[in-house]
Design a protein around this motif. Structure first.
Motif, PDB file in Angstrom:
ATOM      1  N   ALA A  13     -17.528   2.222   6.016  1.00 42.88           N
ATOM      2  CA  ALA A  13     -17.991   3.195   7.016  1.00 42.88           C
ATOM      3  C   ALA A  13     -16.930   4.223   7.402  1.00 42.88           C
ATOM      4  N   GLU A  14     -15.677   3.857   7.289  1.00 45.92           N
ATOM      5  CA  GLU A  14     -14.599   4.764   7.723  1.00 45.92           C
ATOM      6  C   GLU A  14     -14.404   5.910   6.739  1.00 45.92           C
ATOM      7  N   GLU A  15     -14.249   7.101   7.281  1.00 50.70           N
ATOM      8  CA  GLU A  15     -13.951   8.277   6.448  1.00 50.70           C
ATOM      9  C   GLU A  15     -12.540   8.162   5.873  1.00 50.70           C
ATOM     10  N   GLU A  16     -11.616   7.740   6.722  1.00 53.98           N
ATOM     11  CA  GLU A  16     -10.217   7.590   6.323  1.00 53.98           C
ATOM     12  C   GLU A  16      -9.646   6.345   6.987  1.00 53.98           C
ATOM     13  N   ILE A  17      -8.650   5.758   6.330  1.00 57.87           N
ATOM     14  CA  ILE A  17      -7.920   4.640   6.899  1.00 57.87           C
ATOM     15  C   ILE A  17      -6.434   4.968   6.808  1.00 57.87           C
ATOM     16  N   GLY A  26      13.286  -0.963   3.344  1.00 57.87           N
ATOM     17  CA  GLY A  26      12.668  -1.748   4.400  1.00 57.87           C
ATOM     18  C   GLY A  26      11.926  -0.920   5.426  1.00 57.87           C
ATOM     19  N   VAL A  27      12.080   0.396   5.383  1.00 59.96           N
ATOM     20  CA  VAL A  27      11.397   1.285   6.314  1.00 59.96           C
ATOM     21  C   VAL A  27       9.900   1.291   5.978  1.00 59.96           C
ATOM     22  N   THR A  28       9.060   1.179   7.014  1.00 62.71           N
ATOM     23  CA  THR A  28       7.616   1.219   6.779  1.00 62.71           C
ATOM     24  C   THR A  28       7.083   2.618   7.047  1.00 62.71           C
ATOM     25  N   HIS A  29       6.046   2.953   6.312  1.00 60.52           N
ATOM     26  CA  HIS A  29       5.373   4.251   6.449  1.00 60.52           C
ATOM     27  C   HIS A  29       3.879   4.018   6.573  1.00 60.52           C
ATOM     28  N   ARG A  30       3.220   4.863   7.347  1.00 57.84           N
ATOM     29  CA  ARG A  30       1.755   4.864   7.420  1.00 57.84           C
ATOM     30  C   ARG A  30       1.261   6.191   6.875  1.00 57.84           C
ATOM     31  N   THR A  31       0.264   6.113   6.014  1.00 55.31           N
ATOM     32  CA  THR A  31      -0.310   7.295   5.405  1.00 55.31           C
ATOM     33  C   THR A  31      -1.828   7.220   5.525  1.00 55.31           C
ATOM     34  N   THR A  32      -2.451   8.328   5.869  1.00 58.50           N
ATOM     35  CA  THR A  32      -3.899   8.404   5.944  1.00 58.50           C
ATOM     36  C   THR A  32      -4.450   8.653   4.550  1.00 58.50           C
ATOM     37  N   ILE A  33      -5.401   7.810   4.134  1.00 61.59           N
ATOM     38  CA  ILE A  33      -5.980   7.919   2.792  1.00 61.59           C
ATOM     39  C   ILE A  33      -7.489   7.685   2.850  1.00 61.59           C
ATOM     40  N   TRP A  34      -8.155   8.040   1.766  1.00 59.76           N
ATOM     41  CA  TRP A  34      -9.566   7.724   1.594  1.00 59.76           C
ATOM     42  C   TRP A  34      -9.687   6.298   1.062  1.00 59.76           C
ATOM     43  N   VAL A  35     -10.813   5.674   1.350  1.00 58.90           N
ATOM     44  CA  VAL A  35     -11.093   4.327   0.863  1.00 58.90           C
ATOM     45  C   VAL A  35     -12.566   4.232   0.507  1.00 58.90           C
ATOM     46  N   VAL A  36     -12.861   3.497  -0.547  1.00 57.48           N
ATOM     47  CA  VAL A  36     -14.251   3.255  -0.929  1.00 57.48           C
ATOM     48  C   VAL A  36     -14.433   1.768  -1.227  1.00 57.48           C
ATOM     49  N   VAL A  37     -15.679   1.332  -1.075  1.00 50.84           N
ATOM     50  CA  VAL A  37     -16.042  -0.053  -1.382  1.00 50.84           C
ATOM     51  C   VAL A  37     -17.182  -0.001  -2.388  1.00 50.84           C
ATOM     52  N   ASP A  38     -17.023  -0.730  -3.483  1.00 52.69           N
ATOM     53  CA  ASP A  38     -18.059  -0.805  -4.506  1.00 52.69           C
ATOM     54  C   ASP A  38     -18.289  -2.272  -4.855  1.00 52.69           C
ATOM     55  N   ALA A  39     -19.471  -2.771  -4.583  1.00 51.17           N
ATOM     56  CA  ALA A  39     -19.832  -4.156  -4.912  1.00 51.17           C
ATOM     57  C   ALA A  39     -18.787  -5.149  -4.396  1.00 51.17           C
ATOM     58  N   GLY A  40     -18.325  -4.940  -3.177  1.00 48.43           N
ATOM     59  CA  GLY A  40     -17.373  -5.854  -2.559  1.00 48.43           C
ATOM     60  C   GLY A  40     -15.927  -5.635  -2.947  1.00 48.43           C
ATOM     61  N   THR A  41     -15.662  -4.642  -3.782  1.00 43.47           N
ATOM     62  CA  THR A  41     -14.297  -4.323  -4.186  1.00 43.47           C
ATOM     63  C   THR A  41     -13.841  -3.085  -3.442  1.00 43.47           C
ATOM     64  N   VAL A  42     -12.634  -3.154  -2.876  1.00 42.41           N
ATOM     65  CA  VAL A  42     -12.059  -2.040  -2.117  1.00 42.41           C
ATOM     66  C   VAL A  42     -11.128  -1.270  -3.044  1.00 42.41           C
ATOM     67  N   TYR A  43     -11.347   0.060  -3.110  1.00 41.03           N
ATOM     68  CA  TYR A  43     -10.530   0.919  -3.967  1.00 41.03           C
ATOM     69  C   TYR A  43      -9.869   2.020  -3.151  1.00 41.03           C
ATOM     70  N   HIS A  67      -5.110  -0.237   8.149  1.00 39.51           N
ATOM     71  CA  HIS A  67      -5.544  -0.122   9.537  1.00 39.51           C
ATOM     72  C   HIS A  67      -6.922   0.510   9.535  1.00 39.51           C
ATOM     73  N   VAL A  68      -7.890  -0.235  10.074  1.00 41.49           N
ATOM     74  CA  VAL A  68      -9.269   0.231  10.101  1.00 41.49           C
ATOM     75  C   VAL A  68      -9.933  -0.282  11.371  1.00 41.49           C
ATOM     76  N   ASP A  69     -10.664   0.589  12.018  1.00 41.21           N
ATOM     77  CA  ASP A  69     -11.463   0.189  13.169  1.00 41.21           C
ATOM     78  C   ASP A  69     -10.621  -0.521  14.233  1.00 41.21           C
ATOM     79  N   GLY A  70      -9.380  -0.035  14.416  1.00 39.70           N
ATOM     80  CA  GLY A  70      -8.488  -0.622  15.413  1.00 39.70           C
ATOM     81  C   GLY A  70      -7.900  -1.963  15.013  1.00 39.70           C
ATOM     82  N   ARG A  71      -8.123  -2.358  13.771  1.00 36.83           N
ATOM     83  CA  ARG A  71      -7.608  -3.649  13.299  1.00 36.83           C
ATOM     84  C   ARG A  71      -6.566  -3.460  12.215  1.00 36.83           C
ATOM     85  N   ARG A  72      -5.715  -4.449  12.107  1.00 32.48           N
ATOM     86  CA  ARG A  72      -4.639  -4.475  11.114  1.00 32.48           C
ATOM     87  C   ARG A  72      -4.994  -5.548  10.088  1.00 32.48           C
ATOM     88  N   LEU A  73      -5.218  -5.128   8.831  1.00 32.19           N
ATOM     89  CA  LEU A  73      -5.630  -6.062   7.786  1.00 32.19           C
ATOM     90  C   LEU A  73      -4.563  -6.155   6.694  1.00 32.19           C
TER      91      LEU A  73
END
Length: 121
Positions: A13-17, A26-43, A67-73
């Motif tokens: 459902a999310e446009e971007e995650i 060791g430095v962490t980065h967050r990047t906004t990207i597109w995500v798709v789900v096909d037959a239970g597989t996340v790409y 990070h999606v819908d306020g959750r950390r996965l």
């Protein structure tokens, strides 16, 4: 390990995650990207091809967090450049983002090999 049905629905459902990756330093980065789900597989795929920082970091250290819908996965990034995964990702991108003018950049020849599957960690 698979994502829950709730997680898959949120990702679909999310446009971007945001994807959180870690540099060799060791430095962490967050990047906004597109995500798709096909037959239970996340790409996901790098719009910058193999020059994208988040992509390079995910390939180097596949333990990522999405990070999606306020959750950390926690997730694991798995390289998926084979024709079946590339086409499944491309078809899902064409469906989900069909009205977005940026779609064509995600379907360029240089981006296809950067297709990754995300698996729940």
């Amino acid at each position: 390990m698979a994502f829950s049905d709730e997680d898959l629905a949120a990702l679909a459902a999310e446009e971007e995650i945001e994807i959180e990756t870690r540099a060799a330093s060791g430095v962490t980065h967050r990047t906004t990207i597109w995500v798709v789900v096909d037959a239970g597989t996340v790409y996901v795929r790098s719009v910058k091809g193999d020059r994208g920082r988040w992509y390079l970091e995910a390939v180097s250290d596949p333990e990522v967090v999405i990070h999606v819908d306020g959750r950390r996965l926690p997730a694991r990034a798995v390289s998926a450049p084979d024709p079946l995964n590339v086409e499944a990702c491309s078809a899902a991108l064409r469906t989900k983002y069909r009205a977005d003018p940026a779609l064509r950049t995600m379907l360029r020849e240089n981006t296809l090999p950067t297709t990754l599957r995300l698996e729940a960690a």
